[in-house]
Design a protein around this motif. Structure first.
Motif, mmCIF file in Angstrom:
data_model
loop_
_atom_site.group_PDB
_atom_site.id
_atom_site.type_symbol
_atom_site.label_atom_id
_atom_site.label_comp_id
_atom_site.label_asym_id
_atom_site.label_seq_id
_atom_site.Cartn_x
_atom_site.Cartn_y
_atom_site.Cartn_z
ATOM 1 N N TRP A 182 0.809 -1.211 0.000
ATOM 2 C CA TRP A 182 0.000 0.000 0.000
ATOM 3 C C TRP A 182 0.846 1.267 0.000
ATOM 4 C CZ3 TRP A 182 -4.939 -0.073 -1.253
ATOM 5 C CH2 TRP A 182 -5.656 -1.258 -1.079
ATOM 6 N N ARG A 208 -1.200 1.447 -5.530
ATOM 7 C CA ARG A 208 -2.379 2.236 -5.152
ATOM 8 C C ARG A 208 -3.120 2.729 -6.398
ATOM 9 N NH1 ARG A 208 1.222 5.033 -1.875
ATOM 10 N NH2 ARG A 208 0.524 7.069 -2.652
ATOM 11 N N TYR A 259 -3.254 2.504 3.085
ATOM 12 C CA TYR A 259 -4.433 1.864 2.512
ATOM 13 C C TYR A 259 -5.698 2.545 3.032
ATOM 14 C CZ TYR A 259 -4.425 -0.579 7.016
ATOM 15 O OH TYR A 259 -4.401 -0.879 8.350
#
Length: 345
Positions: free
Chosen positions: A21, A27, A101
């Motif tokens: 993440w 991402r 995240y």
């Protein structure tokens, strides 16, 4: 028959079996995939694909998301957005706060130029070009959902908003409104429409720069003629407030819908150095259409003119518009990307 582009097993980012993440490529790929999930869930609805025949779920389940809510356009009953929730145990969530995240992702699709979607989607495209998209029910529903999520999640840093094409315009509008409430969240704008002539497509550099300068001067001139400062006296302050929000923006030079962002930011910096920066300041915040609309008494923002952005440019060659404008390009591993941070000062 479904196309391979709809099937995650054929065209999805299967290389992301282990997600980092903190990796911008991961991402970006996940955000784009979740937007693709909105396209496919609408196609599932239109094609009556249910249960095991549905093609949309792998686009979010592969990354351990679950579908929390579907946003439905009240005018044509189409699915235009999804709210996803990441399925991570609470102890993991609280013990890994350094991980980038999200807890929730709100994703918006773009235009679907097919029977059943074409009429309403093209109507919204027209509203976008006229800078009146904020009057649409899709924007109002999207904004309300994000506001509810902020209250539910408690931490805006755990909320992402993403969109492609028309959907990125909705995401951009939502982001702007939330920033005015001092709420910032991570925003992914894939192929966001730039509501102006795509001067970036002009090959001659002198002609291209001249066209941009002329447009900026014309915008400032019209604004002065209608006294835009008296119509929107707090505009400067609002624009500076927005400057602290830096959305991720993804554009392709071969896509006339979004390519103007490439030259827009550099041109803005040049204009800020002319005439004490007054012309550049006015042109940075207004378009000719928004100035005229405000002069007529309509509250209108050139919402595509964001103060700051982290711009990602896909420099890989594209053979056709569909490829240059498509969301699939943003999770490919063989693309040549350039990055530049633009901040309004």
């Amino acid at each position: 028959m479904a196309s391979e582009r709809e099937i995650f097993g054929f065209s999805g980012p299967l290389h992301l079996r282990v997600v980092d993440w903190n990796n911008p490529h991961h991402r970006r790929s996940i955000a784009a995939s979740l937007v693709q999930g909105v396209y496919i869930i609408e196609r599932d609805r239109r094609e009556n694909r249910h249960g095991q025949n549905a093609l949309a779920p792998p686009w979010w389940e592969f990354f351990n998301f679950q579908l929390n809510h579907v946003l439905i356009d009240p005018d044509d009953q189409s699915f235009f957005g999804c709210i996803y929730e990441l399925r991570i145990p609470d102890h993991y969530y609280y013990n890994h706060l350094t991980q980038n995240y999200p807890k929730y992702v709100v994703a918006f699709r773009g235009t679907i130029n097919k029977p059943g979607n074409r009429t309403q989607d093209l109507k919204l495209d027209l509203q976008l070009m006229l800078s009146t998209l904020q009057q649409s029910s899709r924007f109002q529903l999207g904004l309300q959902c994000v506001q509810d999520l902020v209250w539910k999640a408690g931490d805006p840093a755990r909320i992402w908003v993403a969109g492609h094409s028309l959907g990125s315009a909705i995401a951009l509008l939502v982001g702007r409104h939330m920033v005015r409430m001092s709420i910032h969240f991570e925003t992914y704008l894939f192929n966001p429409p730039f509501s102006s002539i795509p001067f970036e497509k002009i090959k001659n550099e002198k002609l291209k720069n001249g066209a941009r300068i002329a447009t900026s001067i014309l915008t400032a001139g019209i604004a002065a003629a209608v006294n835009i400062n008296s119509i929107k006296p707090h505009q400067d302050k609002e624009f500076l407030t927005l400057a602290a929000w830096v959305p991720y923006m993804f554009v392709n030079p071969s896509d006339p819908i979004c390519c103007e962002y490439i030259g827009h930011f550099d041109h803005r910096e040049k204009m800020m150095s002319m005439a004490g920066g007054k012309i550049g300041r006015i042109a940075a915040q207004n378009s000719i259409a928004s100035v005229i609309a405000n002069a007529r008494g309509n509250d209108c923002d050139a919402f595509h003119l964001v103060p700051s952005a982290y711009l990602t440019i896909n420099k890989s060659p594209c053979q056709e518009f569909k490829q240059a404008h498509g969301v699939h390009q943003w999770w490919r591993t063989d693309v040549h990307l350039e990055y530049k941070l633009h901040q309004y000062r």
